[in-house]
Each structure stands twice: as structure tokens, then as C-alpha cells.
Design a protein around this motif. Sequence first.
Motif, mmCIF file in Angstrom:
data_model
loop_
_atom_site.group_PDB
_atom_site.id
_atom_site.type_symbol
_atom_site.label_atom_id
_atom_site.label_comp_id
_atom_site.label_asym_id
_atom_site.label_seq_id
_atom_site.Cartn_x
_atom_site.Cartn_y
_atom_site.Cartn_z
ATOM 1 N N GLN A 123 -0.668 -23.940 -3.393
ATOM 2 C CA GLN A 123 -1.728 -23.286 -3.051
ATOM 3 C C GLN A 123 -1.514 -21.724 -2.975
ATOM 4 O O GLN A 123 -2.365 -20.994 -3.197
ATOM 5 C CB GLN A 123 -2.170 -23.713 -1.552
ATOM 6 C CG GLN A 123 -2.972 -25.033 -1.512
ATOM 7 C CD GLN A 123 -3.441 -25.077 -0.181
ATOM 8 O OE1 GLN A 123 -3.475 -24.268 0.780
ATOM 9 N NE2 GLN A 123 -4.711 -26.171 -0.144
ATOM 10 N N PHE A 124 -0.287 -21.267 -3.429
ATOM 11 C CA PHE A 124 -0.092 -19.840 -3.556
ATOM 12 C C PHE A 124 0.494 -19.771 -4.604
ATOM 13 O O PHE A 124 0.852 -18.473 -5.209
ATOM 14 C CB PHE A 124 1.185 -19.534 -2.503
ATOM 15 C CG PHE A 124 0.765 -19.422 -0.980
ATOM 16 C CD1 PHE A 124 0.375 -18.267 -0.589
ATOM 17 C CD2 PHE A 124 0.806 -20.580 -0.197
ATOM 18 C CE1 PHE A 124 -0.246 -18.313 0.549
ATOM 19 C CE2 PHE A 124 0.281 -20.498 1.094
ATOM 20 C CZ PHE A 124 -0.095 -19.193 1.529
ATOM 21 N N GLY A 144 -4.870 -13.559 -9.431
ATOM 22 C CA GLY A 144 -4.135 -14.675 -8.740
ATOM 23 C C GLY A 144 -5.040 -15.447 -7.882
ATOM 24 O O GLY A 144 -4.990 -16.567 -7.709
ATOM 25 N N VAL A 145 -5.757 -14.829 -6.987
ATOM 26 C CA VAL A 145 -6.760 -15.351 -6.173
ATOM 27 C C VAL A 145 -7.854 -16.188 -6.626
ATOM 28 O O VAL A 145 -7.999 -17.387 -6.450
ATOM 29 C CB VAL A 145 -7.193 -14.289 -5.191
ATOM 30 C CG1 VAL A 145 -8.641 -15.139 -4.308
ATOM 31 C CG2 VAL A 145 -6.614 -13.648 -4.089
ATOM 32 N N LEU A 146 -8.265 -15.603 -7.697
ATOM 33 C CA LEU A 146 -9.076 -16.524 -8.684
ATOM 34 C C LEU A 146 -8.554 -17.772 -9.459
ATOM 35 O O LEU A 146 -9.194 -18.799 -9.139
ATOM 36 C CB LEU A 146 -9.654 -15.832 -10.093
ATOM 37 C CG LEU A 146 -10.511 -14.240 -9.789
ATOM 38 C CD1 LEU A 146 -11.020 -13.572 -10.710
ATOM 39 C CD2 LEU A 146 -12.034 -14.983 -9.143
ATOM 40 N N ARG A 199 2.232 -11.687 2.022
ATOM 41 C CA ARG A 199 3.406 -12.112 3.139
ATOM 42 C C ARG A 199 4.322 -13.104 2.737
ATOM 43 O O ARG A 199 5.412 -13.535 3.225
ATOM 44 C CB ARG A 199 2.478 -12.465 4.373
ATOM 45 C CG ARG A 199 1.739 -11.282 5.164
ATOM 46 C CD ARG A 199 1.294 -11.603 6.259
ATOM 47 N NE ARG A 199 0.356 -12.659 6.502
ATOM 48 C CZ ARG A 199 -1.092 -12.295 6.350
ATOM 49 N NH1 ARG A 199 -1.486 -11.033 6.364
ATOM 50 N NH2 ARG A 199 -1.862 -13.089 6.277
ATOM 51 N N TYR A 200 3.725 -14.389 1.822
ATOM 52 C CA TYR A 200 4.455 -15.244 1.560
ATOM 53 C C TYR A 200 5.704 -14.935 0.746
ATOM 54 O O TYR A 200 6.801 -15.767 1.006
ATOM 55 C CB TYR A 200 3.458 -16.504 0.713
ATOM 56 C CG TYR A 200 4.285 -17.586 0.033
ATOM 57 C CD1 TYR A 200 4.330 -18.688 0.923
ATOM 58 C CD2 TYR A 200 4.642 -17.594 -1.150
ATOM 59 C CE1 TYR A 200 4.851 -20.010 0.342
ATOM 60 C CE2 TYR A 200 5.521 -18.749 -1.546
ATOM 61 C CZ TYR A 200 5.419 -19.769 -0.708
ATOM 62 O OH TYR A 200 6.156 -20.883 -1.199
ATOM 63 N N GLY A 202 -11.624 -16.931 1.913
ATOM 64 C CA GLY A 202 -11.694 -16.265 3.052
ATOM 65 C C GLY A 202 -11.025 -14.628 2.871
ATOM 66 O O GLY A 202 -10.873 -14.274 1.421
ATOM 67 N N LYS A 203 -11.026 -13.984 3.779
ATOM 68 C CA LYS A 203 -10.646 -12.618 3.567
ATOM 69 C C LYS A 203 -9.075 -12.716 3.556
ATOM 70 O O LYS A 203 -8.353 -13.415 4.161
ATOM 71 C CB LYS A 203 -11.315 -11.833 4.744
ATOM 72 C CG LYS A 203 -12.731 -11.496 4.805
ATOM 73 C CD LYS A 203 -13.175 -10.540 5.914
ATOM 74 C CE LYS A 203 -14.494 -10.396 5.869
ATOM 75 N NZ LYS A 203 -15.136 -9.587 7.074
ATOM 76 N N GLY A 204 -8.575 -11.481 3.101
ATOM 77 C CA GLY A 204 -6.856 -11.242 3.290
ATOM 78 C C GLY A 204 -6.172 -12.270 2.406
ATOM 79 O O GLY A 204 -5.371 -12.439 2.551
ATOM 80 N N GLN A 205 -6.721 -12.841 1.281
ATOM 81 C CA GLN A 205 -6.002 -13.866 0.422
ATOM 82 C C GLN A 205 -4.729 -12.963 -0.317
ATOM 83 O O GLN A 205 -3.797 -13.775 -0.536
ATOM 84 C CB GLN A 205 -6.988 -14.691 -0.419
ATOM 85 C CG GLN A 205 -7.684 -15.677 0.479
ATOM 86 C CD GLN A 205 -8.521 -16.430 -0.576
ATOM 87 O OE1 GLN A 205 -9.367 -16.082 -1.161
ATOM 88 N NE2 GLN A 205 -8.356 -17.934 -0.112
#
Length: 433
Positions: free
Chosen positions: A340-341, A69-71, A215-216, A206-209
Motif C-alpha cells: 500500500q506504500f 506516487g499517491v495516484l 513517515r513510513y 484521505g488527507k496527508g497521504q
Amino acid sequence: MSAMFQALENRNYRLWAGGALVSNIGTWMQRIAQDWLVLTVLTDNSGTAVGITTGLQFLPMLLLGPYAGVLADRYRKRVILLWAQSAMGLIGLLVGILVLTGTAQLWQAYLAALCLGVAGAIDGPARQAFVSELVGQKHVANAVALNSASFNTARLTGPAIAGLLIAWIGTGPVFLLNAASFAAVILSLWRIRTSELAPSEPAVRGKGQVTEGLRYVRRRPDLVLILVMVGILGAFGMNFPIINALMSTAEFGMGPGEFGLLGSVMAVGTLAGALLAARRTGPRLRFLLGGALGLGIFTLIASVSPSFWLYAAVLVPVGLAAITFLNSCNTSIQLSVNPQFRGRVLALYLAVLQGGTALGAPLMGWIGTEFGARWSVAAGGAVVLLTGLISVIVVSRRSRLTFPQQVRTVFVRRRSRNRPVQGPEAAGEAEGM
């Protein structure tokens, strides 16, 4: 153009939908061939082995989905899809060669399923989020429903074609045909006009994505409810390839043609549900909860069907209920999540759905092997029905409305037809679930 097919007015979406339909038919053919290969060629009707194969194919989504998902949020989704689809086509080609040369072994089937799962884990979030880039927010609900219709058209035809081909020429050529089918979707991706896409702003590196995405979701009670229900239903209510294999062979003594027919019959219901969803402008709570309840009820009815043809007939409402639930979940996410999420939330959704299937498949296969196929169907139906009932109670207690008022209310309301609900608005509306 009819409201049911509005998204097809978009040239890019037409290209994508056409290529995906051909590829999906091939994928469903391979799924039937894979289960039949493991069940009758590589083992002696072992439901456990089929369950392990299915579990290995879906497990990577559970483990890799959030990172995929980050990709999808960070890079161009079209490029990700080109690489992932090419990899899946190559895997199908290699398995087909092994089967045709008579060298296929059970461990190779397991490895191929795992590799397909890895490629699918990368493909899934990008493919789901790519829909919004193709059509924009205005037609997302319609495009999601049409994607389901295309998928289930393939599900309607693919198993039937596979059953006939397996009986006629064996499983090997079916794997090769699936490999060839990926050329259609790869060609459609090349022909898409990138200048007409509506890409979202890429997430900043960035870190922690992954943690940021979690969290979202945690701040959104509506998303938490969806993910909990999807996980349980995925584990216990979405394993019909395994159950149908056991029911058709062990319970009813049928061959590959009838096994393939069950998948097609079930797809009649899922296709009908997808087309009905295409007429709706957004997800509604009554469809989400009603789909879960209906899936549980009709699965229990299927478990006591006395004949093969009655069992097949009950699969029609089973398919309709399943796709009604899944469409409502998917559309809720597509329309309500901050762009963006979106990739990360869709990845989590797919991870929970397919990861649940991966965890549940060996268990359901083991129950079917040890206690009989009917017990496996009944156990899944009972868990799904209980989950639906508990969800109804939870929603009723959290809402300021009476339940009859809730089921007439849009599950995730939008303040504007062209603007997704985000941030505080989404959280505020979720509190009224």
C-alpha cells in the motif's frame, strides 16, 4: 525457462516488456536528438543550455513525484500509464514538427523538456509499481532486472541509431520516430489481460497521504540510506548525456555519430549488469555499496582518459557499476515495502534520483563549459566515490556484524520467498545494517 528469464513466462509481462523495449529505443533516440539539437543547432556548443534542458526534464519528478506516487497507490496503474505514454508521444510529435519546419527555438526545447518531465513524473511511479502487479512478488526481482536489461538494450541501440540518423537526415525525423514508438507500449497495455493482474489493495482516500509515505520511509533506516545515496549519485554521477556531449565535441572534436556511439558503449556495461542482476534472487549490500564505489572510481579514470576510444572503453565498467547500484536500490524497495506504500516510496525514490539529476545537470554542464569537460567528469567521480566511502563507514558502524560478514548478507532479508518484509520486521532487520 532459464532462471534469468523466469518473468517472461508470464504473458502479460511479455507483452509489456516487448512494447516497452520499442518505446525505450525511441526514447533514447530522442534524448540524443534533443541534446544534439540544443548543443549544435539552437546554441553554440553550450553545455549550460544542455544542462538546463536536462534539468527541466527531471525537475518535475522532484516536485510532483510524491503526489504521483499517491495516484499510483490510489488508482489503476494501467490507466495512468496509458494517459502518460500518450502524452509523451504527442510531445515528441510536436517537437519533431517544429524542427522539420525550421521554427524550433531554445525556449521551445526547454518547454518540451519540462512537459516531458511532467508526463514522466506521473508515469514513473505507476510504471515501477506496475511490475509487481504483472508478475507477483515471486518474480519481482527477476522482472526488475529484466526491465533494466530491456531499458539498456534500448540504450545500447537507440543512441547509435540516433547518431546515424542525425548525420543522415537530421534531428527532426528522430523526434517523429520516437513519437511513433509509443504506439507499441500503448498497444501492449491494451492487450494485457486485466483479470490476470495481481493489483495491491488501493490506498484509501484521505488527507496527508504524502506525509504518511514520508513517515513510513523515516522509520526505515535502510530506505533512508538508499535515498541519500541515490540523490547524491543522481546529481553527480548520472549526468553522462551532458558529459558525453561535451567530451565528444569540445574535448575530442567528434560528430553526432561518435556522440551516439558513447551512449551505446556505456549501455554494453549497463546491459551486462542488468543481466547479471537477473540471476540474483534479491539485492545484496555488497552490490549496492560496490556499485557506488565502482562508479566513482571508473568515472575518475574516464576523466583522465587521453583519447576518445579509451574514454569510450572506460564507459563500459561505468555503466556496469551504475546499473548494479540502481538495480540493488530498486529491488530492495520492491521487495521490502508494504504494497500500500509501494507507489509512494517508489515515487520518492524516482523523485530523489531524477530530482538530483535535475539539480546537478546545470551545475555539471556549467563546470564543463567554464573549466572543461574533464573537470566536470572528475568532479562527479570524486563526489560519488566519497559518498560510497562514507556509506561504507556508516553501514559498518551501525551493524552488529563485521564488514566482511555484511557484504555476504542480503541487504533486505525476507522471512519468506513469497512474502515481502513489512512493518516491524523490516525495521528490525534494517537496524542490523
